[in-house]
Each structure stands twice: as C-alpha cells, then as structure tokens.
Design an enzyme around this catalytic site. Structure first.
Site, short mmCIF file in Angstrom:
data_model
loop_
_atom_site.label_atom_id
_atom_site.label_comp_id
_atom_site.label_asym_id
_atom_site.label_seq_id
_atom_site.Cartn_x
_atom_site.Cartn_y
_atom_site.Cartn_z
N ASP A 48 53.75 -4.97 91.32
CA ASP A 48 52.84 -5.70 90.41
C ASP A 48 51.78 -4.75 89.87
O ASP A 48 51.40 -3.78 90.54
CB ASP A 48 52.12 -6.82 91.17
CG ASP A 48 52.94 -8.11 91.18
OD1 ASP A 48 53.98 -8.15 90.48
OD2 ASP A 48 52.54 -9.06 91.88
N ASP A 360 68.45 23.99 37.45
CA ASP A 360 68.16 22.98 36.43
C ASP A 360 68.31 23.56 35.01
O ASP A 360 68.03 24.74 34.80
CB ASP A 360 66.69 22.55 36.65
CG ASP A 360 66.40 21.21 36.02
OD1 ASP A 360 67.25 20.70 35.29
OD2 ASP A 360 65.29 20.70 36.28
N ASP A 471 68.77 18.12 44.26
CA ASP A 471 67.31 18.02 44.16
C ASP A 471 66.87 16.56 44.11
O ASP A 471 67.68 15.64 43.87
CB ASP A 471 66.86 18.77 42.90
CG ASP A 471 65.47 19.38 43.03
OD1 ASP A 471 64.72 18.94 43.90
OD2 ASP A 471 65.15 20.28 42.23
N ASN A 473 63.15 15.03 42.74
CA ASN A 473 61.85 15.56 42.33
C ASN A 473 60.71 14.57 42.15
O ASN A 473 59.72 14.91 41.49
CB ASN A 473 62.01 16.37 41.05
CG ASN A 473 62.54 17.76 41.35
OD1 ASN A 473 61.99 18.45 42.18
ND2 ASN A 473 63.61 18.15 40.70
N CYS A 519 67.22 19.60 48.65
CA CYS A 519 65.99 20.07 48.01
C CYS A 519 65.24 18.83 47.55
O CYS A 519 65.85 17.80 47.28
CB CYS A 519 66.38 20.94 46.81
SG CYS A 519 64.97 21.55 45.86
N ASP A 541 59.04 25.33 47.32
CA ASP A 541 58.99 26.13 46.09
C ASP A 541 58.03 27.30 46.25
O ASP A 541 57.96 28.17 45.39
CB ASP A 541 58.51 25.26 44.91
CG ASP A 541 59.65 24.48 44.30
OD1 ASP A 541 60.81 24.68 44.72
OD2 ASP A 541 59.39 23.66 43.40
C1 DGJ Z 1 62.33 21.69 42.19
C2 DGJ Z 1 63.01 22.65 43.11
O1 DGJ Z 1 62.28 22.78 44.29
C3 DGJ Z 1 63.18 23.99 42.41
O2 DGJ Z 1 63.77 24.92 43.28
C4 DGJ Z 1 64.01 23.81 41.18
O3 DGJ Z 1 65.32 23.46 41.53
C5 DGJ Z 1 63.39 22.76 40.28
N1 DGJ Z 1 63.12 21.55 40.99
C6 DGJ Z 1 64.29 22.46 39.11
O4 DGJ Z 1 63.87 21.44 38.36
#
Ligand code: DGJ
Length: 712
Positions: A48, A360, A471, A473, A519, A541
């Site tokens: 307990d 890109d 990616d 973003n 990414c 980046d």
């Molecule tokens: C963000 C990524 O971190 C970069 O390395 C690159 O691929 C850009 N986007 C491209 O738009």
C-alpha cells in the site's frame, strides 16, 4: 525475454542489459514497478502507499490511488489527476476514461504495421489487453523486445467493440512512471538552419514538454526526450530515453509532482488530434522506442544508433555504401541548365564523386519558389531532349543521377492547383497562409496522392535514377480537408501524416533502384518515421562547418551518423580561418555521409587535387560511419566536440575532434578499443589499452580540428 511471474503477478521484460517490470494489482490495474539494470529475478510484492486526500476507488482501498502510484497507462479523470495519456469521449458525452486490465498474450516477432513506419524484426512481443466498460472499447498495449539493442517499442490499439461511436481525444504511444530522485531532461530544440541543439535542464515540478503542431516533426523540437539521473555522465549513471517512430504532430513530456512522482510520455499531440471511432473500428497509435542505460549516456546513444540501423532504415541500406553526391542547389539554385550540369557530371567523375543530384528547379516552369509544385513533368526548356536523354548523358559520363521532389506540396501557380483547388489543405472562409510561397497538398485525399505518384512514375519512366531527395518545405496551417466530413476535421493532421507515409511507400516501391534521402527545409523531418523510408536525411541547410559540428553533435545523440547527410559547401563563414576552408569542411562532413554542394567546375587545380584526395580518403572512413560504434570523447569543454568510431570487430577506428572555442587542449580521451588488440596508429604500434590509457596527444597545428584513424 518476456515472462509472467505468477506469484507476484509480475511481467518481466528483459533485454541484454535491462529489465522492465510491471505488476497486475487487484487483477485490474497494471502498475509500473521497475525499469533499469537487468535483474536476476524480479521481486516486487504489492505494498500500500497511503497519501492523504488522494482519490481512491472503494474496492482497492486507501492504499491504492491511481493518482500517486506508478502506472503503465493513465486514464483521464478517473482518479489520476496528473496529465494522462488516454482520453476517450464516450457516448454519454463525457471523457472520463478507465480501462481495466483483462488478459495478456506473449508471441514471437511483432504485428507489422501496414500504414505506418515501425521497428522491423522484433524478437518477442507482450500484449496487455484492457477493457473500458463505459466507452466499450478494448485496448491492447504492445511491448516489443529488441534484445541486443536494449530497446523496447510501445504502442497501442483501441477497438470500439460497442455499438456507439466514441471520440479518441488523447492516445499516447508510451508512458513510463517512476518515483524519487532528481533528474535532468535533455531535448533537441532548434529552428530552421539551427536544428537539434541539445538542451539539458533539471526536471522541475509541473510539465516540461516539447511538441509539434506543424504537421511535421519539425526543426523546432525533435520527439526525442532523455531523462538522466542527476550526475550521470557519458560513461556512468542511469539514463533512459523515448523517441517516436513518427513524423507528424507529437508531444514528448516529463511531469514531476511535488511528491517526486515522475511521468514521461510521448505520442501524437492530443491538442491537434480528435478521432472518431465508429462501432467495430480500431485505431493504432504510432510507436515509441525506449531504452535504458546504467552505464551513462553514451551507451544510450549507441542503443538508439543500433536500433535505427538494425530495425528502422530499410535493410538493404543498413550497410550499403552511400553515394557521394554533388548537389546542384547551392551552386545554381533554380537556374538548372543541362549543359552546365553535364560539365558537373564530367568533373564529378574526375574527382571520384559518384552521383549528380539535380535539386529543385527541373520541372515545368519552376524558375522560383512561387510556382509549379504539383506539376512533376521535366521542363523542356531545361532538358531539350527530355529527362531520359539527360540521364543517359550523365551516366555516359560515369556518374549516377539523383533528382529532387517535394510531392506533399502544391503551388497556387500550378496546373494541378488550377485543376484541383480543392486538393490543398484548407478550411472554409479563412485566408490561407503561404509558407515559402506554397500551399500543402491534401494528403488525406487518395486521389491527390495517386495523381502525384502516377505523374512521377510517368516522368521517371525509363529514366535511370539512383537517388531521390524528398523535400518538405513548409509547416501546415489552417488545417482542414475538403475531402473529409465536418466531424472528421480533427483527424486531418494524423491522416496527413499517414498520407505522407502512403506516398513514401508507393514511391519507394515504384523506384526500388533509387535511394531516397529525406529533407524538410533543411532538417525539419529528422525522425525515425522518415528514416524508415529514407536511409539518410539532409540534416540542415546550414553548411557552415562550425554550425554543422553543433548540429551533428545534437543529431547524433540519438540518430546514427549513417543517416546524417553532410556536404562540403561554400557558405560564407567568419568562423573559419583562411586556408583551412576545404580541409575543415571535409573534416566535419566526413564524420557523416559525405557529399559536395558547390561549383566543382570552378575549382583550382589545387582544390581539385584536394577534393580527389578527400573522396579517396573517405573510402576508409565510410564503413565506420555506416556500422561503427560511437564513443563520444568525454571531458571536453563547451565549444569542443569529438567522437571515436570503432568497427564492430574492434579492429579499426577513427577519431574526430573539433575545437571551435580556441580551448587550449593538448590531449583527448579515447574509448571503446579492444585493450588486447594492437593497432597501427599515428605511426606507432600500440595496444588498445595503451591508447586508451594515454589518450591522444594533439599535434600543435590541431587548433580547430583533428581527425585520425588506425591503419591496416
Ligand atoms: C530546402 C532544402 O533544404 C535545400 O537543400 C534545397 O533542396 C531547397 N529546399 C530546394 O528548394
């Protein structure tokens, strides 16, 4: 490995060095009684615990309060008044939740998820089955054992076995309660460009939590949470951690009460989650991985490294040599030009770089970030004879091809959006925020997913591609889906993440010869969920080597070097001494998965020779990066960092040491060598014992960094 000890009603889960013990009390409740160093035999009879004024259930008596005991799971507003992990709104309209333990099963292996990432190849699994008679739901809580790596995974499945729908308001993946002592909590916090900076603070009364509401795990907080007993160091003391195999909105938190009861939890973030469970339906949470070390933090790091390499990344990449890439982004941004790229390919081949990655800017009208996401067709202005012809030309130059995609996103200025404005994440009657000038594709919508998958299949048909960079973003905002009815809008976030996984599965299966790199605006999706599909991830980046040292330091606390993509690039840095530039950048990037991201066609003869030598040198390092055991160099100052990678057979090792604070250092420690083995090291023949006892004398010129390794 997993046993039920009848006399005391204990479940004991053993890994190589740890034990995890639970007790069934009053045949109804599962208490957490131990997680720590391996036990010969668990012996934890029920006692307990009387705490004045704590709520208790009549049938258990005063000595058993859900509010003050250590529990395996916690249920909302049933006497446990701490933060709780499971909350279900029942058909009566209230959210009071209480599941009673019913039964258990032990079986080999594990149940594999079909729609989410998970840890592959478990040794054994324990399933604890509970029932809540009011919500009429059954709950299975799973514990899978990964014996050699000292890791256990946890998740749960809730089944509505009643006839009325209920709403899941909170369903965490894992909870560990314990009592007494003082602890520090370490989390990996940051932002774009400065990802995964470790922060350690004392665990205080109340709740310390990290979380995401961004629709991806994010750069801001990583789901990893580590709890270390006060005074624990890299090589001594008790420490444990949790992490999610999940990429969406999460919460990881530690709660401490004034009575020194602790609760650590991780799971889907309940704040952005609400899931309707109809009669007969079931819901499975993503899983968490936990590990414990009684010999300090470095062992915990090793456990997570091994777990990710053994059970998370696709097995064909576990020990597969990774490409050394030259990536176009920092050298040419959106100005993709095939003639220039072919020159890069030629030069790459001369230098020994094996893969040209077209980042890109390669698809229909994509000349800047305002346009074209969703139109995954090669831009004929940029590839006059098409992508296939370009790929053939790249391969003729002796180099493989990689390409960039961002399939979870959609630009307003795209054919896809013009045809399907309803395929963007959105809510009615509100303006939509843009992130990096783009919207987010509604990944809850199978039609949208299938369209993008099919378009990419068509575009890459017959095109030889060995690497795909995926990616992501922007974070999500104004989250809603026109694809789902009103009452299911609370499901959008998790369904979005499931949609992302669905697409990752489809595309990785469609392009089995390509290695996928994750990414997310740098390293905003750096989690085990993504690692399940992408054996490596672009960490940031930020390619300034000084920042990179810190980012790599934080990232390797729980993720292995083999998933960390690091490039030698040209970003300006006022922290680098003239003349040391490329050497320094290489010394940092070669402690992970090496690549290049700069204009290699403009190198001087001297730099060309240097890079060639680097690529050649890396051939000896990468096996250690892929498979080696990580031993941090301890007793360093704040602005120093270093580690030794030791091969699994202990026969070779490499040392990486960085000093970005001008700390006066003449010697560093080495750990993890075989004491008896003789190594050919720094021009001498020395035993592991001698090297570890003496440490390494740093040469005078090693002011900023020093790397060395044993020679065969
Ligand atoms: C963000 C990524 O971190 C970069 O390395 C690159 O691929 C850009 N986007 C491209 O738009």
């Amino acid at each position: 490995m997993i046993k039920f000890i009848e006399e005391q009603k204990l479940f004991q889960i053993d890994t190589k060095n740890t034990s995890y013990v639970m007790r069934v009390s009053f045949d109804k409740f599962v208490e957490h009684v131990y997680y720590g160093k391996k036990l010969e035999k668990a012996d934890f009879p029920y006692k307990d615990k009387i705490i004045s004024f704590a709520p208790f259930i009549k049938e258990t008596g005063y000595g058993f309060s859900l509010c003050t005991r250590q529990m395996e799971l916690s249920f909302f507003d049933s006497g446990d008044l701490r933060d709780t992990g499971v909350r279900i709104k029942n058909a009566d309209g209230n959210s009071v939740t209480l599941f009673y333990y019913k039964d258990y099963k032990i079986f080999d292996g594990r149940i594999e998820f079909s729609d989410m990432p998970y840890s592959r190849n478990a040794d054994k699994t324990l399933e604890l089955i509970y029932f809540d008679p009011v919500s009429n739901c059954e709950l299975s809580s799973y514990y899978s054992v990964f014996y050699d790596t000292d890791t256990i995974t946890r998740y749960m499945t809730i089944r509505n076995v009643g006839s009325e729908k209920v709403t899941l308001e909170s369903v965490i993946a894992c909870q560990v309660d314990f009592a007494g002592g003082e602890y520090d909590v370490t989390t990996l916090n940051g932002c774009y460009y400065i990802e995964r900076m470790p922060e350690t603070v004392p665990v205080a009364c109340g709740i310390q939590k990290i979380y995401s509401k961004r629709g991806h795990s994010s750069s801001h907080f990583n789901p990893y949470i580590q709890i270390a007993e006060k005074g624990a160091s890299e090589y001594a003391g008790n420490v444990f951690a949790m992490n999610m195999v999940y990429s969406g909105d999460f919460v990881s938190q530690v709660e401490r009460t004034y009575e020194n009861d602790y609760r650590v939890m991780t799971g889907i973030n309940p704040e952005t989650f609400n899931w309707i469970l109809g009669a007969g339906e079931q819901f499975t949470t993503p899983e968490a991985v936990i590990s414990f070390s009684s010999v300090g933090k470095n062992k915990l790091t090793q456990n997570f490294h091994d777990h990710v390499r053994e059970y998370i990344v696709p097995k064909e990449y576990k020990s597969a040599k990774r490409p050394i890439v030259i990536n176009s982004w920092e050298a040419m941004y959106f100005n993709i030009d095939e003639e220039v790229l072919l020159k890069y390919a030629e030069k790459a081949n001369e230098l020994g770089i094996d893969t040209l990655v077209v980042d890109d800017g390669w698809f229909l009208g994509r000349d800047n970030d305002k346009t074209s996401l969703g139109d995954w067709i090669a831009d004929s202005r940029k590839f006059k004879d098409g992508l296939k012809a370009f790929s053939d030309r790249v391969h003729e130059r002796g180099v493989n091809l990689g390409i960039w995609i961002e399939p979870d996103m959609i630009s307003e200025d795209s054919d896809l959006y013009r045809q399907h404005p309803d395929w963007a994440i959105q809510v009615p009657n509100r303006p939509l925020s843009l992130g990096r000038n783009q919207l987010v594709l509604d990944m809850t919508n199978d039609d949208a997913i299938n369209h993008v998958v099919n378009q990419l299949k068509e575009t890459f048909k017959d095109v030889k591609i060995e690497y795909i960079k995926w990616d992501f973003n922007r974070s999500l905002s104004e989250v809603g889906s026109l694809n789902l009815p009103k009452e299911k809008q609370g499901e959008v976030k998790h369904r979005f993440t499931l949609g992302d996984y669905k697409m990752r599965k489809a595309l990785t299966e469609a392009f089995p010869d390509a290695m996928f790199e994750g990414c997310s605006g740098g390293g905003g999706l750096y989690d085990m969920g993504i690692m399940f599909y992408c054996p490596q991830i672009w960490a940031s980046d930020n390619t300034d080597p000084v920042w990179r040292i810190k980012i790599q330091q934080g990232s390797t606390i729980c993720y292995p070097l083999s998933v960390l993509s690091a490039h030698v690039a040209n970003t300006k840095s006022n922290k680098i001494e003239k003349g040391l530039d490329y050497d320094y950048r290489y010394a940092v990037a070669s402690g992970a998965v090496l690549g290049y991201e700069l204009n290699i066609t403009k190198f001087s003869k001297e730099t060309e020779a240097l890079v060639k030598a680097q690529v050649n040198d890396y051939q000896d390092i990468y096996p250690l990066v892929l498979d080696g055991d990580f031993f941090i160099i301890d007793k360093l100052g704040k602005k120093e960092y270093g580690f030794t990678l030791v091969s699994k057979d202990k026969k070779s090792f490499a040392v990486f040491y960085y000093n970005y604070g001008r700390t006066k250092r003449t010697k560093i420690n080495v750990h993890g060598l075989d004491e008896q083995l003789t190594y050919n090291f720094m021009g001498k023949s020395l035993t592991g014992k001698e090297i570890m006892q003496n440490g390494i004398e740093l040469p005078k010129e090693a002011k900023l960094y020093f790397t060395t390794r044993s020679k065969n």
